[in-house]
Design an enzyme around this catalytic site. Structure first.
Site, PDB file in Angstrom:
ATOM      1  CD  GLU A  51      -7.399 -26.902 -55.798  1.00 13.17           C
ATOM      2  OE1 GLU A  51      -6.814 -26.897 -56.894  1.00 13.17           O
ATOM      3  OE2 GLU A  51      -8.629 -26.789 -55.683  1.00 13.17           O
ATOM      4  CE1 TYR A 100      -6.637 -23.152 -59.707  1.00 11.88           C
ATOM      5  CE2 TYR A 100      -5.156 -24.860 -58.888  1.00 11.88           C
ATOM      6  CZ  TYR A 100      -6.428 -24.402 -59.148  1.00 11.88           C
ATOM      7  OH  TYR A 100      -7.502 -25.170 -58.836  1.00 11.88           O
ATOM      8  CG  ASP A 120      -8.336 -23.598 -63.698  1.00 11.47           C
ATOM      9  OD1 ASP A 120      -9.036 -22.619 -64.030  1.00 11.47           O
ATOM     10  OD2 ASP A 120      -8.722 -24.770 -63.811  1.00 11.47           O
ATOM     11  CB  CYS A 166     -15.856 -23.661 -72.081  1.00 10.66           C
ATOM     12  SG  CYS A 166     -15.068 -22.463 -73.171  1.00 10.66           S
ATOM     13  CB  CYS A 205     -21.076 -23.788 -78.297  1.00 10.32           C
ATOM     14  SG  CYS A 205     -19.292 -23.460 -78.458  1.00 10.32           S
ATOM     15  CB  CYS A 216     -22.058 -22.826 -73.448  1.00 14.22           C
ATOM     16  SG  CYS A 216     -21.199 -21.504 -72.551  1.00 14.22           S
ATOM     17  CB  CYS A 224     -19.465 -17.069 -76.125  1.00 11.25           C
ATOM     18  SG  CYS A 224     -17.776 -17.645 -76.452  1.00 11.25           S
TER      19      CYS A 224
END
Length: 288
Positions: free
Chosen positions: A36, A119, A137, A190, A197, A200, A206
């Site tokens: 991370e 985060y 994030d 995305c 798209c 997606c 959306c």
DNA sequence: TACCCGTGGAG
DNA sequence: TCTCCAAGGGT
């Protein structure tokens, strides 16, 4: 209605998730924490080899804590933002001394470690220990901005409204998987520049796409120039120290940056940050 | 809050 | 080529 995003995104993730080493069942909390920190502002593909090297070299917090901080900086290589290497070394020491060598599982204890903000604390608590936290994030913020708010991009800084929205979407069970699924969707589909798209799973609902994908309103986001900046200068200087095993004379640093004033300022900054040391004989090295 | 902090790949 | 920006944090 926003809750109806969950199933399609979870189903999409089950099929399209990347096999990343820190997501495997044998990943340790320490390995997840290291990943991370390395992933902050840094693409996955560049983290992969450095993370593998670190895990082999320092499989536990204790093993890193025994090293001089300069070794963490050296093996950070060219990942960027080398203060993160110092932060990880300081994390290793704090975990060893204050937490019995075990990465803490509580958000507040994680949040108190150096270099761990909202985060990263939420991510480690979720991914290493199964905790239920809003993991905000840049990917998650962008997905929610588009799918729910109908905006191309989220605000510059995380807002209380974004946090409330993310918390309202937390599933009763399986929060970690939900978090990683949204992040993955943002990373692979995305995306910021050219969203796909057509691929997606929530395209049909959306808000941004339904509105015709309107361009971002408001002031253009400030671009970051790099060439000629103090950051570039610091990078050049630190690279010299990293690649030399042992103290280097001042002349070796002078050789990599012409502007004397800027070079001295950058070097002072590295010393202030603890990324470099000057010895009594006037030579420089990574911190011992 | 706005700015600083590295690096390199994609479009 | 050049701009954008990538699992942010600290001040």
């Amino acid at each position: 209605m926003a809750a109806s995003l969950r199933e399609p995104i979870l189903d999409w993730y089950a099929e399209h998730n990347r096999d990343l080493p820190w997501r495997r069942p044998d990943a340790t909390p320490w390995g997840i924490l290291v990943s991370e920190i390395m992933l902050q502002q840094t693409p996955v593909v560049r983290v992969l080899p450095i993370w593998a090297d670190w895990m082999e070299r320092w499989p536990t917090p204790e093993s890193l804590a025994q090293e001089p901080p300069g070794e963490a900086v050296r093996h950070w290589g060219r990942l960027g933002y080398p203060r993160r290497a110092l932060n990880l070394h300081a994390c290793a020491k704090a975990i060893t001394v204050d937490h019995g060598g075990r990465v803490p599982s509580a958000y507040d204890e994680l949040r108190a470690l150096p270099g761990i903000g909202d985060y990263t604390a939420a991510a480690v608590a979720s991914f290493a220990y199964g905790g239920s936290h809003a993991v905000l994030d840049t990917n998650v913020r962008r997905v929610l901005a588009r799918a729910v708010q109908g905006e191309e991009y989220p605000p510059k800084a995380t807002t209380a409204a974004e946090r409330r929205l993310a918390e309202s979407l937390l599933p009763p069970v399986g929060a970690p998987r939900w978090a990683v699924a949204v992040m993955e969707l943002g990373a692979l589909v995305c995306t910021a520049r050219a969203p796909r798209c057509d691929d997606c799973p929530v395209a049909s609902r959306c808000a941004w796409r339904l509105a015709g994908r309107p361009a971002h309103a408001g002031p253009a986001r400030v671009g970051q120039t790099y060439a000629g900046t103090d950051r570039q200068c610091r990078g050049r200087l630190l690279a010299v120290l990293r690649e030399a095993y042992g103290p280097v004379p001042k002349e070796a640093l002078d050789a990599v940056w012409d502007d004397h004033v800027q070079r001295e300022r950058a070097l002072d900054g590295l010393l202030d940050d603890g990324l470099a040391e000057i010895l009594e004989d006037g030579t420089y090295r990574l911190p011992a």
